[in-house]
Design an enzyme around this catalytic site. Structure first.
Site, PDB file in Angstrom:
ATOM      1  N   HIS A 259       0.804  -1.213   0.000  1.00 58.46           N
ATOM      2  CA  HIS A 259       0.000   0.000   0.000  1.00 58.46           C
ATOM      3  C   HIS A 259       0.842   1.270   0.000  1.00 58.46           C
ATOM      4  CE1 HIS A 259      -3.282  -2.692  -0.124  1.00 58.46           C
ATOM      5  NE2 HIS A 259      -4.016  -1.667  -0.477  1.00 58.46           N
TER       6      HIS A 259
ATOM      7  N   ARG B 284     -10.615   3.571  -2.388  1.00 58.68           N
ATOM      8  CA  ARG B 284     -10.356   2.484  -1.431  1.00 58.68           C
ATOM      9  C   ARG B 284     -10.792   2.969  -0.050  1.00 58.68           C
ATOM     10  NH1 ARG B 284      -5.659   1.480  -4.981  1.00 58.68           N
ATOM     11  NH2 ARG B 284      -5.464  -0.746  -5.330  1.00 58.68           N
TER      12      ARG B 284
ATOM     13  N   GLU C 151     -11.843 -10.192  -8.457  1.00 58.89           N
ATOM     14  CA  GLU C 151     -10.444 -10.323  -8.055  1.00 58.89           C
ATOM     15  C   GLU C 151     -10.129 -11.704  -7.492  1.00 58.89           C
ATOM     16  OE1 GLU C 151      -9.593  -7.203  -5.217  1.00 58.89           O
ATOM     17  OE2 GLU C 151     -11.502  -7.468  -4.211  1.00 58.89           O
TER      18      GLU C 151
ATOM     19  N   ASN D  73      -4.515  -6.890  -9.000  1.00 54.36           N
ATOM     20  CA  ASN D  73      -3.496  -7.159  -7.969  1.00 54.36           C
ATOM     21  C   ASN D  73      -3.836  -8.457  -7.248  1.00 54.36           C
ATOM     22  OD1 ASN D  73      -2.800  -4.572  -8.698  1.00 54.36           O
ATOM     23  ND2 ASN D  73      -3.658  -3.611  -6.889  1.00 54.36           N
ATOM     24  N   ASP D  74      -5.095  -8.552  -6.820  1.00 55.98           N
ATOM     25  CA  ASP D  74      -5.509  -9.776  -6.135  1.00 55.98           C
ATOM     26  C   ASP D  74      -5.769 -10.914  -7.116  1.00 55.98           C
ATOM     27  OD1 ASP D  74      -5.361  -9.382  -3.352  1.00 55.98           O
ATOM     28  OD2 ASP D  74      -7.044  -7.987  -3.474  1.00 55.98           O
TER      29      ASP D  74
ATOM     30  N   CYS E  83      -9.260  -1.960 -12.364  1.00 55.85           N
ATOM     31  CA  CYS E  83      -8.774  -0.956 -11.411  1.00 55.85           C
ATOM     32  C   CYS E  83      -7.499  -1.408 -10.700  1.00 55.85           C
ATOM     33  CB  CYS E  83      -9.854  -0.586 -10.400  1.00 55.85           C
ATOM     34  SG  CYS E  83     -10.327  -1.945  -9.344  1.00 55.85           S
TER      35      CYS E  83
ATOM     36  N   ARG F 288       1.123 -11.315  -2.954  1.00 54.75           N
ATOM     37  CA  ARG F 288       1.476 -10.042  -3.595  1.00 54.75           C
ATOM     38  C   ARG F 288       2.373  -9.179  -2.719  1.00 54.75           C
ATOM     39  NH1 ARG F 288      -4.260  -6.654  -3.500  1.00 54.75           N
ATOM     40  NH2 ARG F 288      -3.008  -4.796  -3.244  1.00 54.75           N
TER      41      ARG F 288
ATOM     42  N   ARG G 285     -15.517   1.843  -3.196  1.00 56.96           N
ATOM     43  CA  ARG G 285     -15.452   0.421  -2.848  1.00 56.96           C
ATOM     44  C   ARG G 285     -15.688   0.303  -1.347  1.00 56.96           C
ATOM     45  NH1 ARG G 285     -10.020  -2.927  -3.585  1.00 56.96           N
ATOM     46  NH2 ARG G 285      -9.324  -1.745  -1.799  1.00 56.96           N
TER      47      ARG G 285
HETATM   48  C1  PEP Z   1      -6.790  -5.220  -6.682  1.00 55.63           C
HETATM   49  O1  PEP Z   1      -6.797  -6.226  -5.976  1.00 55.63           O
HETATM   50  O2  PEP Z   1      -6.316  -5.188  -7.844  1.00 55.63           O
HETATM   51  C2  PEP Z   1      -7.352  -3.958  -6.184  1.00 55.63           C
HETATM   52  C3  PEP Z   1      -7.582  -2.943  -6.984  1.00 55.63           C
HETATM   53  O3  PEP Z   1      -7.611  -3.859  -4.851  1.00 55.63           O
HETATM   54  P1  PEP Z   1      -6.479  -3.736  -3.704  1.00 55.63           P
HETATM   55  O4  PEP Z   1      -5.167  -3.474  -4.399  1.00 55.63           O
HETATM   56  O5  PEP Z   1      -6.900  -2.614  -2.836  1.00 55.63           O
HETATM   57  O6  PEP Z   1      -6.549  -5.054  -3.045  1.00 55.63           O
HETATM   58 MG    MG Z   2      -7.939  -6.279  -4.126  1.00 54.49          MG
END
Ligand code: PEP
Ligand code: MG
Length: 537
Positions: free
Chosen positions: A185, A292, A426, A449-450, A497, A460, A328
């Protein structure tokens, strides 16, 4: 001059003073020379801490419940722990300032608790640390840890999501962390803030760094401490070139995002808080594709109320001036931990109690969010999406809950607008059943990402696995195609996203797949618009 490498999470050049962030080495007031005076200050701070905890206890009891409030009750009892008080007193008598004594004794007691076999006592480690930090903060004049007098480069071992939200963002020119991954983050924050940053930097975090001149080259993934004059000059030139490039991109401000053959793409931005809207406007994003909202829960002692959330959303809606906003719902858990949630420690937090799983099992956490979102929708275009979905049943439950909230608000005579309901895709499960899910919602937003993490079974956050974490993996790309096809087959729109949305090497692929929206870091919008406008697809 010292030179070192790191993994770049955002390009650009920053030149400034290094600020070493070390939460375990706060800068405390010096011993005033009078033991009695220091002891008195400690006693007064202890009383202030008691009042603060009492207020928090009552608020938590009122708004959340007795069980959660008991954590604060335990901390209040610890304020009177004789062993703790005697140890602090003895340190002060040895010439320690009250703040230093409270801080050190709190940490030592916490380590002792953590080493105990008894699970209950083990769990008290965090309470004694928290209680002691509260006293230390009061003794340091309310400053919890870190301040920056001038803009500079923040150097740290690592930063937790709750630490990042408490930083003086307007002063930070770049981040350099020894740990962290490109998906952490801190990295996400650096991208929102549009500042060059390195993770996994090879750097010695000695106190001597603090105050030195530093350069971060986010293009090459290199930093310099006390740079030689030639390097400084070279980097200043590079910085000027980057700003010229930025200047050139200005011609795309306000332009439609459309390929040469006429295919349109919505270019939205990802943010974490109302303060970030300024980056959306600066970056010329067409809206916010991912707020977020969990960032509103970090860096505080208690749950935000419905009113807190409403004020935050209302501010964002107002500042966006008619641009759409996708909020979200809370995605806490996994790497984003917040003490006051009282979540149990889990073996596999990324596969654990997180995101929608918390909302669907704790209505008292879900309700204020949904009420705040619906209330904010009376002031501009607001959509909502839900993270970590794996089944149609979850979506049905969410829709029932939303209908209940709408009914409640109507009964109370509170206005709200039309809120599109979307879901994050995700998890591989959601991707595979996306045709069924598409029948139930208004849009999809893919969290790559997830999705990459869960498809490839690669954490990750694990810096060591960076080489294996490959969002270009054919399995991820196949799922991306499947998702957009299923969305369109059911007549809904689909966006991306996750960080992959900003990858210029895939922009044409996403256009060819038919994606309708990309939501990226605000600072990437103009560059992506250029790529899309120049695309032959
Ligand atoms: C993702 O998982 O790609 C996402 C946008 O959410 P986060 O990165 O907050 O888990
Ligand atoms: Mg995510």
């Amino acid at each position: 001059m010292i030179q070192g490498k790191g993994v770049s999470v955002f390009s650009g050049i920053a030149i400034g003073t290094a600020y070493l962030y070390n939460p375990n080495q706060q800068h405390f007031p010096d011993f005033c020379g009078d033991v009695q005076q220091e002891q008195k200050q400690f006693d007064n701070a202890r009383e202030t801490a008691r009042q603060q905890l009492q207020e928090l206890f009552e608020k938590t009891q009122r708004e959340i419940g007795q069980e959660e409030a008991m954590i604060l009750d335990v901390q209040m009892m610890m304020l009177d722990d004789l062993d703790y008080l005697e140890e602090v007193q003895s340190r002060i008598q040895q010439g320690c300032s009250a703040a230093r004594a409270a801080f050190d004794v709190g940490n030592e007691f916490s380590d002792t608790f953590a080493a105990m076999d008894d699970e209950y006592m083990k769990a008290r480690a965090v309470d004694v640390k928290d209680m002691s930090r509260r006293i230390t903060t009061i003794l340091c004049g309310g400053q919890s840890g870190f301040s920056m007098e001038q803009p500079g480069i923040l150097v740290a071992n690592d930063l937790s999501p709750s630490e990042t939200v408490q930083l003086p963002k307007d002063k930070i020119l770049a981040f350099v962390t020894k740990q962290g991954s490109t998906n952490s983050h801190t990295a996400i924050l650096a991208r929102i803030m549009n500042i060059p940053s390195l993770v996994q930097a090879e750097i010695d975090l000695t106190e001597s760094i603090h105050g030195q001149q530093m350069i971060v080259d986010g293009f090459e993934g290199v930093y310099y401490l006390q740079p030689e004059p030639e390097i400084l000059q070279k980097m200043q030139q590079k910085q000027a070139q980057a700003s010229q490039h930025q200047q050139m991109l200005e011609q795309y401000r306000g332009k439609a995002t459309i390929t040469k053959k006429g295919q349109k793409m919505k270019l939205f931005a990802n943010i974490g808080s109302p303060e970030d809207v300024k980056y959306v406007i600066q970056g010329d994003a067409e809206g916010v594709g991912l707020l977020r909202s969990e960032f509103l829960y970090l860096g505080r002692d208690s749950f935000p109320t419905e009113e807190d959330l409403f004020c935050a959303y209302r501010t964002v809606v107002g500042e966006l001036g008619g641009r759409p906003l996708v909020i979200r719902t809370l995605d806490i858990g996994a790497d984003k931990q917040v003490d006051y949630f009282g979540l149990e420690k889990e073996e596999n937090p990324a596969l654990g109690y997180r995101g929608i799983r918390i909302c669907l099992t704790q209505e008292e956490i879900f309700r204020p969010q949904m009420r705040a979102i619906y209330r904010a929708s009376a002031f501009g275009p607001v959509s909502v999406m839900f993270p970590m979905i794996i089944s149609v049943e979850e979506v049905i439950k969410i829709k029932e809950f939303c209908a209940k909230i709408q009914q409640e608000l109507s009964n109370e005579g509170i206005a709200f607008g039309d809120v599109e309901l979307g879901i994050m895709i995700e998890t591989p499960a959601a991707a595979i059943i996306s045709r069924d899910l598409a029948k139930e919602v208004d849009f999809f937003s893919v969290g790559t990402n997830d999705l990459t993490q869960y498809t490839l079974a690669i954490d990750r956050q694990n810096a060591k696995l960076g080489k294996f974490y490959d969002p270009h993996h054919p399995a991820v790309l196949a799922l991306l195609k499947m998702i957009v096809d299923n969305a369109h087959a059911e007549g809904i729109w689909a966006g991306i996203c996750g960080e992959l949305g900003a990858d210029p090497t895939l922009t044409e692929t996403f256009l060819a797949m038919g994606y309708d929206e990309l939501s990226v870091s605000p600072g990437k919008v103009l560059e992506l618009r250029k790529t899309i406008c120049e695309s032959e697809v």
